[in-house]
Structures are given as structure tokens and as C-alpha cells.
Design a protein around this motif. Sequence first.
Motif: not given
Length: 105
Positions: A48-64
Motif C-alpha cells: 500500500f505504501w508503494h501506491a498499490e491500492p487494496w479494497l475491503l469488500l463487505v458482502s453477503d457471501s464467502p465468495s467475493p
Amino acid sequence: MPRYYFHILDGTAATDEAGVELPGIAEARIEAIQLAGGVLREGMAGHFWHAEPWLLLVSDSPSPTAARASFVLNFSMVPSSQSPESAITGGYQALAHVLDAPPKR
């Protein structure tokens, strides 16, 4: 009580297969913020500190990839040489790419 799954997507997928039962979306938001803070605090998002984004997906399933998203937190660091506009565009492109691709294990 609904079950929420908290998936970390950063070019790979750290899927949440257990989820957490919470009373509602307000509690899921609090849980997501605490989880994201822990990821950053513990150094688990070093790229992240090298400008690579990440996401936190909050959903209704164990499969994103099969999930219906409740919400997504998008994290990206903008280096001083990059404009904020290009960082925002890159974040949206990363989200689209991650949601379109099957998770890597």
C-alpha cells in the motif's frame, strides 16, 4: 441476524470464509473500519505504501466474485508525484479488475 463477509482484495484475494453475524449495516461499517485499521497497523498492506491500492469488500457471501456487495472501502496512497485525480481513476479501475477476475488462492 445477517452475516457479513470481509474480503481483502489486493491483486490476490484474502477471502473471509466464516463471516461475522452482526445486527446490521451500521455494525458492519464499524467492523470494516476496525479491520482496515488493523491491516494498516499490523503492516499487512506493505505494498500500500508503494501506491498499490487494496479494497475491503463487505458482502453477503464467502465468495467475493459471487457476492452482492454491501459496500467497498478502497484504500490507496497517492505518492507526491501522482495527481489525486489519477489515483481516484486508478482505484476505480482496480475495483473493476478485482471484481471481474476470479480470486487467486
